[in-house]
Scaffold this motif. Structure first.
Motif, short mmCIF file in Angstrom:
data_model
loop_
_atom_site.label_atom_id
_atom_site.label_comp_id
_atom_site.label_asym_id
_atom_site.label_seq_id
_atom_site.Cartn_x
_atom_site.Cartn_y
_atom_site.Cartn_z
N LYS A 204 0.84 -1.21 0.00
CA LYS A 204 0.00 0.00 0.00
C LYS A 204 0.88 1.26 0.00
O LYS A 204 0.54 2.25 -0.66
CB LYS A 204 -0.95 -0.01 1.21
CG LYS A 204 -2.10 -0.99 1.06
CD LYS A 204 -3.16 -0.81 2.14
CE LYS A 204 -2.76 -1.43 3.44
NZ LYS A 204 -3.84 -1.41 4.43
N ARG A 205 1.98 1.20 0.71
CA ARG A 205 2.90 2.34 0.71
C ARG A 205 3.49 2.56 -0.69
O ARG A 205 3.59 3.69 -1.15
CB ARG A 205 4.02 2.07 1.72
CG ARG A 205 5.19 3.06 1.66
CD ARG A 205 4.79 4.48 2.01
NE ARG A 205 5.96 5.35 2.00
CZ ARG A 205 5.92 6.66 2.20
NH1 ARG A 205 4.75 7.25 2.43
NH2 ARG A 205 7.02 7.38 2.19
N GLU A 208 0.97 4.21 -2.83
CA GLU A 208 0.87 5.63 -2.47
C GLU A 208 1.99 6.43 -3.13
O GLU A 208 1.74 7.53 -3.67
CB GLU A 208 0.94 5.78 -0.95
CG GLU A 208 0.87 7.23 -0.47
CD GLU A 208 0.99 7.36 1.05
OE1 GLU A 208 1.33 8.46 1.52
OE2 GLU A 208 0.75 6.35 1.75
N ALA A 212 1.57 9.34 -5.96
CA ALA A 212 2.06 10.68 -5.66
C ALA A 212 3.00 11.19 -6.75
O ALA A 212 3.04 12.40 -7.02
CB ALA A 212 2.78 10.69 -4.31
N ILE A 237 -7.08 6.83 -4.66
CA ILE A 237 -6.08 7.66 -3.99
C ILE A 237 -5.37 8.61 -4.96
O ILE A 237 -4.51 9.39 -4.56
CB ILE A 237 -5.03 6.82 -3.23
CG1 ILE A 237 -4.21 5.97 -4.19
CG2 ILE A 237 -5.71 5.94 -2.18
CD1 ILE A 237 -3.02 5.27 -3.54
N SER A 409 -8.98 5.21 1.96
CA SER A 409 -8.39 5.85 0.78
C SER A 409 -8.35 7.37 0.92
O SER A 409 -7.42 8.02 0.42
CB SER A 409 -9.18 5.47 -0.47
OG SER A 409 -9.04 4.10 -0.76
N ILE A 412 -5.14 8.55 2.56
CA ILE A 412 -3.99 8.40 1.67
C ILE A 412 -4.05 9.44 0.56
O ILE A 412 -3.03 10.03 0.18
CB ILE A 412 -3.97 6.98 1.08
CG1 ILE A 412 -3.97 5.92 2.19
CG2 ILE A 412 -2.76 6.79 0.16
CD1 ILE A 412 -4.09 4.49 1.69
N ARG A 413 -5.25 9.70 0.06
CA ARG A 413 -5.42 10.64 -1.06
C ARG A 413 -4.99 12.05 -0.66
O ARG A 413 -4.43 12.79 -1.48
CB ARG A 413 -6.88 10.63 -1.52
CG ARG A 413 -7.10 11.28 -2.87
CD ARG A 413 -8.57 11.35 -3.22
NE ARG A 413 -8.77 11.53 -4.64
CZ ARG A 413 -9.90 11.94 -5.18
NH1 ARG A 413 -10.94 12.21 -4.42
NH2 ARG A 413 -10.01 12.08 -6.49
N ARG A 415 -2.59 12.91 1.34
CA ARG A 415 -1.12 12.98 1.26
C ARG A 415 -0.65 13.03 -0.20
O ARG A 415 0.29 13.75 -0.54
CB ARG A 415 -0.50 11.78 1.98
CG ARG A 415 -0.80 11.71 3.47
CD ARG A 415 0.13 10.74 4.19
NE ARG A 415 -0.09 9.36 3.78
CZ ARG A 415 -0.92 8.52 4.39
NH1 ARG A 415 -1.63 8.92 5.44
NH2 ARG A 415 -1.05 7.28 3.97
N VAL A 416 -1.32 12.26 -1.04
CA VAL A 416 -0.96 12.24 -2.47
C VAL A 416 -1.20 13.61 -3.10
O VAL A 416 -0.36 14.12 -3.86
CB VAL A 416 -1.77 11.15 -3.20
CG1 VAL A 416 -1.61 11.28 -4.71
CG2 VAL A 416 -1.32 9.76 -2.75
N LEU A 485 6.43 13.41 -0.30
CA LEU A 485 5.43 12.90 0.66
C LEU A 485 5.84 13.21 2.09
O LEU A 485 4.99 13.42 2.96
CB LEU A 485 5.26 11.39 0.49
CG LEU A 485 4.45 10.91 -0.72
CD1 LEU A 485 4.62 9.41 -0.93
CD2 LEU A 485 2.97 11.24 -0.53
#
Length: 512
Positions: A204-205, A208, A212, A237, A409, A412-413, A415-416, A485
């Motif tokens: 998942k990282r 991300e 990004a 995301i 999500s 996470i979104r 941060r993206v 990030l």
């Protein structure tokens, strides 16, 4: 009597105005010229039936129709309506007072009703550019065309309504779309969410980081380890489409006939997942009647290639140039068309034919030669364009049975989006560069140059892990994204270390 009616031909994702000249004189012949294809020539029978069913007489005089410019091939059945209106106007059954102010397109059924057409959006954009007052299309296409402002768009159900409109006997309702309201209302609802994914935190990282920086990514792991599950959740995301990107994406899907009924703008990034039996033409576009391929339908979105090693090698190799140039030029004997192809490629595959190479509990039954042959189906040049390579292992029972929900999500979104905003500001003075994945070598030296400690780490990693030289630039690009990030202006050793971990499958043996 000579009259002119205006339609449009779609070439690539843009439209060209077609002038339909209809001349009615004494005689009994019907001539249609101007490079029409078979579907346009067959319009005579559909028009004849549509007029008769609605109580109109088909002109009995000699009709000569020219579709100009004559060097552009006219394809499809969308010219039925303008041809019929032109013929009736030449016989003075339709008033010519407003004909020159509108572009008219629509396919006729035998009862006179109008069927949906392809490319209504690029036709509407062209109509506004050329200064036409309005556009008349089938009702099903009205919302799609109405996203273009400063243009009157009318949706009609049948030919009788259109004839009545020009004769002043009926009023067609203008279709008005609040483009921004509809666009922003649809941007935050997704079918799949990362909160459903148990475990796999490292994968998942990596997703991300890919989102990004706009990086291409490949996941390799055993069957059932969650590769497809996570790929389907990646759109949730990604940063939202801008209005300009949405318009460009909608144009492509409009030309391909992929928009749903009464759809206006595409508000979410496309997610295309073609089967591994896809042909080269279906992937890149083209054909006897040119259409956008999967790489263009994935423009501004994701192209997901599941079971990458099962794809025909020639199909995979045609992806190399679009991945670099973000556009595809389809050149054939009769035409040459450019389609946009700016997409993120996400791929997944098994590590070997049986699928259990490096599995923690199940034994692999493949020989080392079989494993190597399977991996060598992916060529070195294609792998060179994949920034992040992730190995996935199955989720243990303890993680699967854990009732706690994972990070959604939406978190996470956020941060993206912050990381993408940093990149937009950084590359504001560099046209054509929007994210870290698009950095040139010159930009790498400007924005992603590691310090002496980082260089030492990178050198040791390349020697110890036997990484190829091509991995160097990819590691720097990914580390720049990780730094964004992290909110860091400089690329630090920790960022490089994480980026190196995403290249642990990049061995010399992979290049074949």
């Amino acid at each position: 009597m000579l009259v002119k009616v205006f339609g449009a031909a779609v070439q690539g994702i843009d439209a060209t105005v077609i002038t339909i000249e209809v001349n009615s004189t004494r005689g009994c012949m019907f001539h249609l010229v101007g490079l029409p294809d078979s579907a346009v020539k067959e319009s005579h029978e559909r028009i004849l039936s549509a007029l008769q069913v609605n109580g109109y007489k088909f002109p009995t005089s000699q009709i000569v129709i020219n579709m100009a410019p004559a060097d552009i091939r006219k394809e499809g059945s969308a010219y039925d309506l303008p041809l019929a209106i032109g013929m009736m106007a030449a016989k003075e059954n339709v008033s010519t007072e407003k004909l020159g102010k509108y572009i008219i397109m629509g396919e006729l059924s035998l009862d006179g009703s109008l069927q949906t057409i392809k490319g209504a959006l690029p036709i509407a954009i062209k109509a506004r550019e050329e200064g036409y007052e309005g556009l008349i299309v089938p009702r099903q296409n009205a919302k799609e065309a109405a996203v273009v402002n400063n243009l009157k768009v009318y949706g009609a159900n049948n030919i009788k309504e259109v004839m009545g409109f020009f004769n002043g006997e009926e009023t067609l309702e203008q279709t008005v779309v609040n483009t921004r309201e509809e666009f922003y209302a649809q941007q935050t609802s997704f079918e799949f969410d990362f909160s459903d994914v148990k475990g796999q935190e490292n994968v998942k990282r990596s997703l991300e980081v890919a989102a990004a920086g706009g990086h291409n990514l490949i996941m390799i792991g055993a069957p059932g380890s969650g590769k497809s599950m996570m790929a389907k959740r990646l759109p949730s995301i990604l940063p939202p489409l801008s209005l300009g990107e949405s318009l460009e994406t909608t144009k492509i899907h409009s030309v391909a006939g992929k928009l749903g009924k009464d759809t206006s703008l595409i508000a979410k990034r496309p997610f295309r997942s073609p089967h591994h039996t896809i042909s080269q033409v279906a992937m890149v576009g083209g054909g006897a009647y040119p259409q956008p391929g999967e790489i263009s339908l994935a423009h501004n979105g994701l192209l997901y290639l599941d079971e990458l090693a099962e794809f025909n090698r020639s199909v995979l190799e045609v992806l190399r140039q679009p991945l670099e140039d973000r556009t595809i030029s389809v050149s054939r004997a009769k035409y040459s068309i450019d389609y946009p192809a700016g997409f993120m490629m996400i791929a997944s595959m098994n590590p070997c034919p049986c699928g259990y190479y490096n599995h923690p509990t199940k034994a692999c039954v493949c020989s080392s030669g079989q494993v190597q042959k399977y991996l060598n189906r992916i060529s070195g040049p294609l792998l060179d364009r994949i920034d992040i390579q992730v190995e996935i292992v199955p989720v243990p029972f303890e993680k699967i049975s854990d009732k706690r929900t994972s990070e959604p999500s939406s978190a996470i979104r956020e941060r993206v989006i912050k990381a993408r905003q940093i990149q937009e500001q950084r590359y504001a003075d560099y046209p054509g560069v929007y994210c870290n994945a698009q950095m040139s070598t010159k930009l790498l030296h400007t924005f992603a140059e590691p310090d002496s400690t980082g260089l030492t780490l990178l050198k040791n990693a390349m020697n110890r892990l036997n990484l190829s030289a091509r991995a160097y630039d990819r590691i720097l690009k990914v580390s720049r994204t990780i730094a964004d990030l992290d909110g860091s202006e400089k690329v630090k050793s920790a960022h490089l270390a994480e980026a190196i971990s995403y290249r642990n499958l990049d061995r010399e043996s992979w290049a074949g």
